[in-house]
Design a protein around this motif. Sequence first.
Motif, PDB file in Angstrom:
ATOM      1  N   GLY A 178       0.785  -1.232   0.000  1.00 57.64           N
ATOM      2  CA  GLY A 178       0.000   0.000   0.000  1.00 57.64           C
ATOM      3  C   GLY A 178       0.812   1.274   0.000  1.00 57.64           C
ATOM      4  N   GLY A 179       2.116   1.170   0.338  1.00 58.71           N
ATOM      5  CA  GLY A 179       2.962   2.360   0.363  1.00 58.71           C
ATOM      6  C   GLY A 179       2.402   3.394   1.328  1.00 58.71           C
ATOM      7  N   PHE A 180       2.294   4.618   0.830  1.00 58.18           N
ATOM      8  CA  PHE A 180       1.757   5.710   1.663  1.00 58.18           C
ATOM      9  C   PHE A 180       0.264   5.939   1.422  1.00 58.18           C
ATOM     10  N   ARG A 181      -0.367   5.046   0.659  1.00 55.65           N
ATOM     11  CA  ARG A 181      -1.794   5.209   0.366  1.00 55.65           C
ATOM     12  C   ARG A 181      -2.637   4.636   1.511  1.00 55.65           C
ATOM     13  N   GLY A 182      -3.732   5.279   1.789  1.00 57.03           N
ATOM     14  CA  GLY A 182      -4.690   4.764   2.764  1.00 57.03           C
ATOM     15  C   GLY A 182      -4.077   4.451   4.116  1.00 57.03           C
ATOM     16  N   ILE A 183      -3.327   5.410   4.671  1.00 52.52           N
ATOM     17  CA  ILE A 183      -2.602   5.129   5.920  1.00 52.52           C
ATOM     18  C   ILE A 183      -3.530   5.041   7.135  1.00 52.52           C
ATOM     19  N   TYR A 184      -4.814   5.331   6.945  1.00 52.94           N
ATOM     20  CA  TYR A 184      -5.760   5.142   8.051  1.00 52.94           C
ATOM     21  C   TYR A 184      -6.597   3.875   7.874  1.00 52.94           C
ATOM     22  N   ALA A 185      -6.166   3.004   6.946  1.00 53.92           N
ATOM     23  CA  ALA A 185      -6.867   1.728   6.777  1.00 53.92           C
ATOM     24  C   ALA A 185      -6.748   0.913   8.054  1.00 53.92           C
ATOM     25  N   GLY A 186      -7.867   0.417   8.554  1.00 55.72           N
ATOM     26  CA  GLY A 186      -7.861  -0.382   9.776  1.00 55.72           C
ATOM     27  C   GLY A 186      -8.094   0.395  11.051  1.00 55.72           C
ATOM     28  N   VAL A 187      -8.272   1.720  10.920  1.00 55.39           N
ATOM     29  CA  VAL A 187      -8.427   2.546  12.135  1.00 55.39           C
ATOM     30  C   VAL A 187      -9.680   2.206  12.953  1.00 55.39           C
ATOM     31  N   PRO A 188     -10.800   1.763  12.338  1.00 60.67           N
ATOM     32  CA  PRO A 188     -11.962   1.403  13.178  1.00 60.67           C
ATOM     33  C   PRO A 188     -11.658   0.294  14.183  1.00 60.67           C
ATOM     34  N   SER A 189     -10.841  -0.681  13.768  1.00 61.59           N
ATOM     35  CA  SER A 189     -10.467  -1.770  14.673  1.00 61.59           C
ATOM     36  C   SER A 189      -9.698  -1.234  15.872  1.00 61.59           C
ATOM     37  N   THR A 190      -8.794  -0.294  15.606  1.00 59.02           N
ATOM     38  CA  THR A 190      -8.018   0.320  16.683  1.00 59.02           C
ATOM     39  C   THR A 190      -8.908   1.152  17.594  1.00 59.02           C
ATOM     40  N   ALA A 191      -9.815   1.913  16.999  1.00 59.91           N
ATOM     41  CA  ALA A 191     -10.707   2.774  17.784  1.00 59.91           C
ATOM     42  C   ALA A 191     -11.566   1.955  18.753  1.00 59.91           C
ATOM     43  N   ILE A 192     -11.997   0.783  18.308  1.00 60.99           N
ATOM     44  CA  ILE A 192     -12.844  -0.071  19.150  1.00 60.99           C
ATOM     45  C   ILE A 192     -12.026  -0.773  20.234  1.00 60.99           C
TER      46      ILE A 192
END
Length: 274
Positions: free
Chosen positions: A44-58
């Motif tokens: 993914g490189g530097f693209r979509g660096i907030y992918a997966g953030v909902p899992s972390t937030a929960i």
Amino acid sequence: MDGPGFTASLVAGGVAGTSVDLILFPLDTIKTRLQSPQGFNKAGGFRGIYAGVPSTAIGSFPNAAAFFLTYEYVKWFLHTDSASCFMPVKHMLAASAGEVVACLIRVPSEVVKQRAQVSASSRTSQVFSNILYEEGIQGLYRGYKSTVLREIPFSLVQFPLWESLKALWSWRQDRVVDSWQSAVCGAFAGGFAAVVTTPLDVAKTRIMLAKAGSSAASGNVLSALHGVWRTEGLTGLFAGVFPRMAAISLGGFIFLGVYDQTRSLLLQVSRKSP
């Protein structure tokens, strides 16, 4: 320790954990992609660096709350004189117990987060559903042993060092350290611990990202470390060390500083309440 003390530890830990995980999420994504077996760019490189953030937030609040509640309880249970040479041992045991408990919450969140980070086109909910469909609940706990084996050595270094630095600073200025001073101690302790445990973090990442049924997916940490060493050498074992060190140093500053400040405020409020 009384009831309000445990409540303060639980809430302060949750607030601190959520704050640091969300603030430093982009650095964590970059670190995960650097450690990915498919390589940084393909992951993914530097693209979509907030992918997966909902899992972390929960997962952040209950994970950090469980750690600090256990940490403070074990410290209280193993009460020793503050001048005792056993103080570092007490902090090590408390941190280790905290990690074992917290990983029961952290690992499912971490598995979903890391899978989402290296497949930024997939939604977090879709990643979660795929894991349950293909591997069941066991899939969510893949890497539990490797995570515990990473977190315990990390905590064995970080928390005694944090407590010792606070005690030294307190002794030098002849008063209890302020929250910002606790945060600085946390940054040094976290950064040092991050560097020395990076190979274990690489092994954990490879196990969590491995395809179901592959040899790496079995969760054997020594096998994962040997595989990385054989194919990529020392560079592979320390892949992502700089973003990991930066994230955890800054994370230690925020995490332990926010924890101390929030806990102190909650204890002050509880003392003033009738």
